[in-house]
Design an enzyme around this catalytic site. Sequence first.
Site, short mmCIF file in Angstrom:
data_model
loop_
_atom_site.label_atom_id
_atom_site.label_comp_id
_atom_site.label_asym_id
_atom_site.label_seq_id
_atom_site.Cartn_x
_atom_site.Cartn_y
_atom_site.Cartn_z
N PHE A 32 -4.06 -4.69 -1.02
CA PHE A 32 -2.71 -5.13 -0.83
C PHE A 32 -2.72 -6.64 -1.33
O PHE A 32 -2.19 -6.74 -2.72
CB PHE A 32 -2.34 -5.09 0.43
CG PHE A 32 -0.89 -5.85 0.71
CD1 PHE A 32 0.16 -5.73 -0.07
CD2 PHE A 32 -0.88 -7.09 1.81
CE1 PHE A 32 1.41 -6.70 0.42
CE2 PHE A 32 0.32 -7.72 1.85
CZ PHE A 32 1.23 -7.49 1.12
N THR B 272 -9.97 0.97 1.91
CA THR B 272 -8.79 0.68 2.32
C THR B 272 -7.68 0.69 1.15
O THR B 272 -6.42 0.52 1.37
CB THR B 272 -8.33 -0.28 3.40
OG1 THR B 272 -9.07 -1.38 2.94
CG2 THR B 272 -9.32 0.35 4.72
N GLY B 273 -8.20 0.37 0.05
CA GLY B 273 -7.51 0.12 -1.02
C GLY B 273 -7.19 1.29 -1.99
O GLY B 273 -7.77 2.44 -1.61
N SER C 299 -12.46 -6.30 2.53
CA SER C 299 -12.45 -6.35 4.09
C SER C 299 -11.24 -5.42 4.69
O SER C 299 -10.07 -5.70 4.40
CB SER C 299 -12.64 -7.40 4.91
OG SER C 299 -12.49 -7.33 6.32
N TYR D 218 -13.14 -7.45 13.76
CA TYR D 218 -12.53 -8.17 12.55
C TYR D 218 -12.44 -9.66 12.99
O TYR D 218 -13.19 -10.45 11.90
CB TYR D 218 -11.07 -7.49 12.59
CG TYR D 218 -10.14 -8.54 11.54
CD1 TYR D 218 -10.67 -8.07 10.15
CD2 TYR D 218 -9.15 -9.13 11.79
CE1 TYR D 218 -9.90 -8.50 9.26
CE2 TYR D 218 -8.46 -9.72 10.55
CZ TYR D 218 -8.83 -9.17 9.37
OH TYR D 218 -8.03 -9.88 8.52
N ARG E 225 0.78 -2.41 10.73
CA ARG E 225 1.24 -3.87 10.79
C ARG E 225 2.56 -3.95 11.27
O ARG E 225 3.29 -2.74 10.86
CB ARG E 225 0.97 -4.49 9.43
CG ARG E 225 -0.42 -4.86 9.43
CD ARG E 225 -1.03 -5.57 7.91
NE ARG E 225 -1.56 -5.00 7.20
CZ ARG E 225 -2.40 -5.57 6.26
NH1 ARG E 225 -2.54 -6.81 6.29
NH2 ARG E 225 -3.30 -4.97 5.22
N1 NAD Z 1 -2.51 -8.98 4.61
C1 NAD Z 1 -2.55 -9.85 5.47
O1 NAD Z 1 -1.59 -10.21 6.07
C2 NAD Z 1 -3.91 -10.60 5.97
C3 NAD Z 1 -3.99 -11.57 6.71
C4 NAD Z 1 -5.14 -12.57 6.88
C5 NAD Z 1 -6.08 -11.81 6.43
N2 NAD Z 1 -6.23 -11.24 5.06
C6 NAD Z 1 -7.41 -11.01 4.45
O2 NAD Z 1 -7.11 -10.72 3.05
C7 NAD Z 1 -7.92 -9.86 2.57
C8 NAD Z 1 -7.09 -8.45 1.89
O3 NAD Z 1 -6.38 -8.04 2.88
P1 NAD Z 1 -5.52 -6.84 2.37
O4 NAD Z 1 -4.25 -7.00 3.44
O5 NAD Z 1 -5.27 -6.84 0.99
O6 NAD Z 1 -6.10 -5.54 2.99
P2 NAD Z 1 -6.53 -4.27 2.13
O7 NAD Z 1 -7.08 -3.47 3.20
O8 NAD Z 1 -5.27 -3.64 1.37
O9 NAD Z 1 -7.73 -4.63 1.04
C9 NAD Z 1 -8.91 -4.65 1.37
C10 NAD Z 1 -9.83 -4.19 0.28
O10 NAD Z 1 -11.26 -4.37 0.28
C11 NAD Z 1 -11.89 -3.14 0.01
N3 NAD Z 1 -12.94 -3.07 0.79
C12 NAD Z 1 -13.05 -2.94 1.99
N4 NAD Z 1 -14.67 -2.93 2.32
C13 NAD Z 1 -15.22 -2.97 0.89
C14 NAD Z 1 -16.67 -3.07 0.54
N5 NAD Z 1 -17.67 -2.67 1.39
N6 NAD Z 1 -16.88 -3.09 -0.56
C15 NAD Z 1 -15.74 -3.34 -1.62
N7 NAD Z 1 -14.39 -3.11 -1.16
C16 NAD Z 1 -14.16 -3.28 -0.02
C17 NAD Z 1 -10.99 -2.03 0.48
O11 NAD Z 1 -11.07 -0.82 -0.44
C18 NAD Z 1 -9.31 -2.82 -0.08
O12 NAD Z 1 -9.26 -2.48 -1.39
C19 NAD Z 1 -9.08 -9.33 3.69
O13 NAD Z 1 -10.15 -10.02 3.39
C20 NAD Z 1 -8.20 -9.73 4.97
O14 NAD Z 1 -9.06 -10.11 6.19
C21 NAD Z 1 -5.20 -10.32 4.82
#
Ligand code: NAD
Length: 315
Positions: free
Chosen positions: A11, A35-36, A74, A144, A185
């Site tokens: 995302f 998760t992407g 992550s 997490y 969420r």
């Molecule tokens: N969206 C929010 O509100 C939010 C809030 C706090 C922190 N974050 C942080 O921002 C980052 C992105 O969050 P998001 O909402 O886009 O989540 P998301 O799940 O949409 O994106 C995470 C991406 O990481 C990839 N991924 C996971 N494990 C992997 C691995 N071992 N190797 C390669 N790729 C891997 C997934 O496939 C996915 O594309 C994360 O680190 C999260 O902790 C997001």
Amino acid sequence: MRVLVTGGAGFLGSYLCEALLAEGHSVIVADNFLTGRAANLAHLSHESRLELRWLDIIKPFDPGAVDYVFHFASPASPVDYMVHGVETLEVGSLGTFNCLEVARRYGARFFLASTSECYGDPLEHPQKETYWGHVNPIGPRSVYDEAKRFTEAATVAYRRYHNVDTRIVRIFNTYGPRLQLNDGRVVSNFMKQALRGEDLTVYGDGHQTRSFCYVSDEIDGFIRLSKSNEHLPVNIGNPNEFTILECAQLVLKVTGSKSKIRYEPLPQDDPKQRQPDITKARQLLGWEPKVGLETGLRLSLDYFQKAVAEEVAAS
Ligand SMILES: NC(=O)c1ccc[n+]([C@@H]2O[C@H](COP(=O)([O-])OP(=O)(O)OC[C@H]3O[C@@H](n4cnc5c(N)ncnc54)[C@H](O)[C@@H]3O)[C@@H](O)[C@H]2O)c1
């Protein structure tokens, strides 16, 4: 610059890629699609400066020389990290070391996507960056919360011991188009339930609070921080606090849904309050969010309508 974005198919990562391309950089995405989704980057497929690599970053990898590493990989939503608990710990620990090693090898700057979850169920309100948090290390959310706290410790250690030039953003709840429909969420849950005419599930009495940041504001904060010289964590989030009930009512208003609200027991370790203190971001980066919750929900409506329709068609 040649920039690496881990988790770029997620995302936030996908919006970050857009912003970095718009700034004129070349972007390599490293993602294992846990998760992407490739669909998040499909609109950029014509872009010759974007390279998508299927990579699990918990194994050492070499993207070639890069100038900046943005480490976003992550699982991030409670549904995802509870299903993929061990993978979440692995990507936070092994994955973070591998990314820091890439930055060290090529003398690249390093930008860590951390989280407000580092504050746990906070005893200080609103949360300043100086607050150390209140986290249950063995609760269901610990895979997490503790993984992300470790990412911060590892990042600071690479700065301290290996002189890697680092930035840490503590991201607060962010929403917008491309949020997965079933990620558990608050915004995606409510939008989905409202658009399907189902009851909106509120956990507890609904008086627990959250802050919601629209994705364009959040990305603007990342870009500003990435260009700054600040090495200590910076909160980026919307400080306007809403109760979960207020959020549910706004979703009903924006969608025009006649759904009712259904109450369920509060999950273990659910934070009661979450609100960023963004004084530091304001002073240091001249940043503050511009998009209010109702406007952001309206901007997201079209995406959620399509996502719900696709799910219905597929079922
Ligand atoms: N969206 C929010 O509100 C939010 C809030 C706090 C922190 N974050 C942080 O921002 C980052 C992105 O969050 P998001 O909402 O886009 O989540 P998301 O799940 O949409 O994106 C995470 C991406 O990481 C990839 N991924 C996971 N494990 C992997 C691995 N071992 N190797 C390669 N790729 C891997 C997934 O496939 C996915 O594309 C994360 O680190 C999260 O902790 C997001």
